[in-house]
Design a protein around this motif. Sequence first.
Motif, PDB file in Angstrom:
ATOM      1  N   ASP A  20      42.885-105.737  -8.762  1.00 55.41           N
ATOM      2  CA  ASP A  20      43.514-104.627  -8.047  1.00 55.41           C
ATOM      3  C   ASP A  20      42.563-103.448  -7.827  1.00 55.41           C
ATOM      4  N   SER A  21      41.422-103.445  -8.515  1.00 53.86           N
ATOM      5  CA  SER A  21      40.483-102.345  -8.318  1.00 53.86           C
ATOM      6  C   SER A  21      39.888-102.434  -6.912  1.00 53.86           C
ATOM      7  N   LEU A  22      39.557-101.337  -6.345  1.00 54.06           N
ATOM      8  CA  LEU A  22      39.004-101.172  -4.998  1.00 54.06           C
ATOM      9  C   LEU A  22      40.056-101.246  -3.892  1.00 54.06           C
ATOM     10  N   ALA A  26      49.357-100.169   0.108  1.00 50.38           N
ATOM     11  CA  ALA A  26      50.057 -99.608   1.266  1.00 50.38           C
ATOM     12  C   ALA A  26      51.569 -99.851   1.170  1.00 50.38           C
ATOM     13  N   VAL A  27      51.952-101.046   0.713  1.00 52.89           N
ATOM     14  CA  VAL A  27      53.363-101.404   0.596  1.00 52.89           C
ATOM     15  C   VAL A  27      53.556-102.183  -0.694  1.00 52.89           C
ATOM     16  N   HIS A  36      44.710-102.625   1.267  1.00 55.00           N
ATOM     17  CA  HIS A  36      43.514-102.678   2.113  1.00 55.00           C
ATOM     18  C   HIS A  36      42.348-102.033   1.383  1.00 55.00           C
ATOM     19  N   ARG A  37      41.150-102.359   1.836  1.00 57.56           N
ATOM     20  CA  ARG A  37      39.921-101.780   1.283  1.00 57.56           C
ATOM     21  C   ARG A  37      38.795-101.956   2.284  1.00 57.56           C
ATOM     22  N   HIS A  44      37.510-103.283   7.584  1.00 55.91           N
ATOM     23  CA  HIS A  44      38.434-103.293   6.456  1.00 55.91           C
ATOM     24  C   HIS A  44      38.915-104.697   6.154  1.00 55.91           C
ATOM     25  N   LEU A  45      39.268-104.904   4.901  1.00 53.84           N
ATOM     26  CA  LEU A  45      39.936-106.124   4.464  1.00 53.84           C
ATOM     27  C   LEU A  45      41.400-105.782   4.230  1.00 53.84           C
TER      28      LEU A  45
END
Length: 165
Positions: A20-22, A26-27, A36-37, A44-45
Motif C-alpha cells: 500500500d505504500s506509494l 481514491a475510493v 493511483h501513483r 500514472h498507474l
Amino acid sequence: METPDGSNAWFGLAASCMSDSLWQLAVHLPETTLSHRACPWGGHLVRFDSRNIFIQAAPKDPSGVMVRPEVRGRYSGTPEEFPARCQQLFAPGNALLERRTRMWVMRMARVLFGHCSNDEGHGSNGLFYDLETATAQHQIRRNFPEQGDCSYVGQGCLIISRPEG
C-alpha cells in the motif's frame, strides 16, 4: 519517458503493486479499493484491488488461477468481452496475442479516466476499451511475486492474483 519494451519492467513493479505504500487511495469500499501513483517511466498507474472474489472450481494451487496466454488465445470459446487469438508462441506462458477488450469494467475505467495514452503501439485508449484489434506480448508468471501468486502482463496491464487468508 516511454514505456519500456517487454514484460520484465511490468513484472518489476509487481511487489510494489501489492504494497500500500506509494499509492494514494481514491475510493474505498468494503471489498474494493481504487488507488493511483506515479509510474516510474512517466504518467500514472491505477490499481483496482478487489478482495474475496469467489472462483468456482478454483485450482488447488492458487498460482494456477489464470490460464496461460497461448491457451486463452487458442480456445475457440473465448468470451466475447475479451476475444484473443494467439499469433506466436515464444515459450509456455509467453505469447504474442491479437485481442480486443470489451469488458464492462474497462469501459467504466475509460469513462473515469478519459483519454489515456498507451505507448505500446496499439492506439490511444488501447487498455480500456478496444473495438479494433491490437497485438502485444502477453506473459504469465506463477508463484510471483510471492508463493501462491499468479501475475499476468499484457497490453500495458499487470494483473496479480493473490490468495486471501
